[in-house]
Write an enzyme that holds these catalytic residues in place. Structure first.
Site, short mmCIF file in Angstrom:
data_model
loop_
_atom_site.label_atom_id
_atom_site.label_comp_id
_atom_site.label_asym_id
_atom_site.label_seq_id
_atom_site.Cartn_x
_atom_site.Cartn_y
_atom_site.Cartn_z
N GLU A 204 -117.48 -3.49 62.54
CA GLU A 204 -118.85 -3.94 62.68
C GLU A 204 -119.91 -3.13 63.40
OE1 GLU A 204 -116.11 -5.68 63.28
OE2 GLU A 204 -116.39 -7.89 62.69
N TRP B 3 -83.40 15.38 44.24
CA TRP B 3 -84.29 14.19 44.19
C TRP B 3 -84.13 13.38 43.02
CZ3 TRP B 3 -86.66 13.73 48.38
CH2 TRP B 3 -87.03 15.11 49.38
N ARG C 159 -96.41 6.83 53.47
CA ARG C 159 -96.25 7.00 54.86
C ARG C 159 -97.45 6.96 55.79
NH1 ARG C 159 -91.80 12.01 54.51
NH2 ARG C 159 -89.75 10.60 53.91
N THR D 99 -78.58 8.26 56.77
CA THR D 99 -79.67 9.01 55.92
C THR D 99 -79.95 10.19 56.91
OG1 THR D 99 -80.46 7.06 54.85
CG2 THR D 99 -81.93 8.82 55.24
N ARG E 58 -96.52 15.09 53.93
CA ARG E 58 -96.98 16.50 53.34
C ARG E 58 -97.89 16.20 52.23
NH1 ARG E 58 -91.56 16.47 54.64
NH2 ARG E 58 -90.38 16.42 52.51
N SER F 162 -76.49 1.90 66.23
CA SER F 162 -75.76 1.20 67.11
C SER F 162 -74.82 2.23 67.96
CB SER F 162 -74.97 0.18 66.85
OG SER F 162 -74.10 0.53 66.18
N GLU G 103 -87.03 3.47 55.19
CA GLU G 103 -86.74 4.22 53.99
C GLU G 103 -85.47 4.41 53.80
OE1 GLU G 103 -88.81 7.97 53.41
OE2 GLU G 103 -90.79 7.30 54.13
N1 LIG Z 1 -82.84 7.12 47.13
C1 LIG Z 1 -83.48 6.61 48.04
O1 LIG Z 1 -84.31 5.90 48.39
C2 LIG Z 1 -82.56 6.93 49.50
C3 LIG Z 1 -83.14 6.72 50.66
C4 LIG Z 1 -82.70 7.14 51.84
C5 LIG Z 1 -81.39 7.37 51.74
N2 LIG Z 1 -80.81 7.84 50.57
C6 LIG Z 1 -79.18 7.90 50.59
O2 LIG Z 1 -78.64 7.15 51.24
C7 LIG Z 1 -77.27 7.62 51.77
C8 LIG Z 1 -77.27 7.02 53.16
O3 LIG Z 1 -77.15 5.56 53.27
P1 LIG Z 1 -76.18 4.92 54.20
O4 LIG Z 1 -76.16 3.58 53.65
O5 LIG Z 1 -74.73 5.79 54.01
O6 LIG Z 1 -76.51 5.03 55.59
P2 LIG Z 1 -77.71 4.61 56.24
O7 LIG Z 1 -78.36 3.18 55.83
O8 LIG Z 1 -78.95 5.60 56.14
O9 LIG Z 1 -77.40 4.59 57.75
C9 LIG Z 1 -76.31 3.78 58.24
C10 LIG Z 1 -76.31 3.62 59.35
O10 LIG Z 1 -77.39 3.05 59.80
C11 LIG Z 1 -76.98 2.25 61.15
N3 LIG Z 1 -77.06 0.77 60.92
C12 LIG Z 1 -77.18 0.24 59.85
N4 LIG Z 1 -77.19 -1.22 59.78
C13 LIG Z 1 -77.23 -1.33 61.30
C14 LIG Z 1 -77.56 -2.52 61.96
N5 LIG Z 1 -77.60 -3.66 61.47
N6 LIG Z 1 -77.74 -2.47 63.31
C15 LIG Z 1 -77.53 -1.31 63.99
N7 LIG Z 1 -77.28 -0.13 63.07
C16 LIG Z 1 -77.37 -0.24 61.79
C17 LIG Z 1 -75.47 2.48 61.45
O11 LIG Z 1 -75.48 3.76 62.49
P3 LIG Z 1 -74.33 3.65 63.56
O12 LIG Z 1 -73.11 3.92 62.99
O13 LIG Z 1 -74.81 4.91 64.37
O14 LIG Z 1 -74.55 2.45 64.41
C18 LIG Z 1 -74.90 2.96 60.29
O15 LIG Z 1 -73.74 3.66 60.21
C19 LIG Z 1 -77.47 9.09 51.80
O16 LIG Z 1 -76.89 9.45 50.82
C20 LIG Z 1 -79.29 9.24 51.64
O17 LIG Z 1 -79.16 10.38 50.85
C21 LIG Z 1 -81.35 7.41 49.58
#
Ligand SMILES: NC(=O)c1ccc[n+]([C@@H]2O[C@H](COP(=O)([O-])OP(=O)(O)OC[C@H]3O[C@@H](n4cnc5c(N)ncnc54)[C@H](OP(=O)(O)O)[C@@H]3O)[C@@H](O)[C@H]2O)c1
Length: 319
Positions: A46, A165, A179, A191, A202, A218, A247
């Protein structure tokens, strides 16, 4: 009001802890002032609109997406007082302000000064427009958008974790625009390790809109340039964050959904099949299929190049 709602979008993701408000001042069918909450929360919409309108505000109608504030602050005067001083004849507002410092007192002050007030005009759109501020007021945490980019068969990565991608350039540009509308972006350590994401914006002209980067882990405590939180609920402690974009990856998405912390879902779906890849979600605590229904409402669907975007909002009674 449509123009005021559009102006409010300019502040989304930049105004916390203040709401991103839009304001249009109209006199004899002409727009004489336009305003939106500035980065950091001041000046208010305002104040900006009235400054542009100047003397033209006398006898005008002010369209505002939120009730004008009633509280003085060291950072600026109350907007209801500014509107009275400017001689505005009518105020049309989207929502009443839930902030107890205003909560109806802004409207009361305007009416006591002889200004006609219309409340609740296009209230649902105003509510969506200020979802971050309203979520913070109602639930004490930021508004959470979860982004997933999947194949047709619901995978977010190949079996080896490769995910660059899945979607095409239009969908990725849209994700970058999203973003820019959030104060913070969060990924999990998986990730972070797999993709080393920059999480910046970007897009030409929006490069400066780099949101705070948040890592959920954690086990890791300190990563330069990142804010590390140990549990999903810790998003409530992030300073000046009313909109956060999650993400991924799958573990993090599942943890946020299991904790019922997701308010909006951005689903980018590419016309590809992966098969045997990483599924978008793990267990989210669902045991009864009837409980899966009714929780999400589709609010937008569109084509982005080859990909399909669907936007869903969480149907929750208390927010
Ligand atoms: N297509 C898409 O939209 C997209 C987007 C992002 C990622 N990706 C892909 O997804 C894959 C990664 O996924 P991901 O499931 O393996 O891993 P993530 O979800 O990225 O990360 C998992 C980690 O997050 C932490 N975490 C998760 N839940 C938690 C909680 N409740 N409290 C505290 N910490 C927590 C833990 O880390 P700590 O072990 O250190 O505690 C866990 O090991 C990659 O291949 C990436 O390229 C795809």
């Amino acid at each position: 009001m449509g123009a005021a709602l559009a102006l409010a979008e300019r502040g989304r993701g930049r105004t916390a802890p203040n709401p991103n408000v839009g304001c249009v001042i109209v006199r004899e069918g002409q727009v004489v002032g336009r305003g939106w909450t500035q980065a950091g929360g001041r000046p208010h919409a305002e104040a900006m609109g009235l400054a542009e309108a100047g003397a033209e505000a006398r006898g005008a109608t002010a369209y505002v997406t939120l009730e004008p504030c009633a509280h003085q602050s060291p950072r600026g005067p109350a907007c209801s007082d500014l509107l009275i001083e400017a001689g505005v004849a009518r105020v049309v507002a989207g929502l009443e302000d839930p902030d107890p410092r205003t909560a109806g007192q802004g409207f009361a002050r305007l009416e006591a000064a002889g200004i006609a007030v219309t409340r609740g005009f296009r209230a649902n759109e105003a509510r969506r427009s200020m979802a971050g501020f309203l979520t913070r007021q109602a639930l004490g945490r930021p508004h959470v958008t979860l982004k997933l980019a999947t194949s047709l068969d619901g995978c977010i990565a190949l079996p080896d974790g490769a995910s660059r991608w899945i979607t095409g350039p239009q969908a990725r540009a849209h994700a970058h625009l999203e973003r820019s509308r959030h104060e913070a972006i969060l990924v999990g350590r998986g990730t972070y390790d797999a993709d080393a994401p920059r999480l910046d914006v970007r897009l030409p002209g929006l490069e400066a809109r780099g949101p705070m980067r948040v890592l959920l882990s954690s086990t890791v405590q300190d990563v330069p340039g990142w804010t590390v939180i140990a549990a999903p609920h810790d998003i409530a402690t992030l300073p000046d964050v009313d909109y956060i974009l999650v993400e991924g990856g799958a573990a993090v998405a599942s943890a946020f959904l299991a904790a019922d912390l997701v308010d909006r879902l951005l689903l980018y779906r590419a016309p590809i099949l992966i098969g045997g890849g990483k599924p978008a979600l793990r267990d989210i605590g669902l045991t009864d299929l009837t409980k899966a229904h009714g929780g999400w409402a589709i609010v937008d669907a569109r084509q982005l190049g080859m990909d399909r975007l669907e936007v869903y909002e969480r149907e929750r009674n208390e927010a």
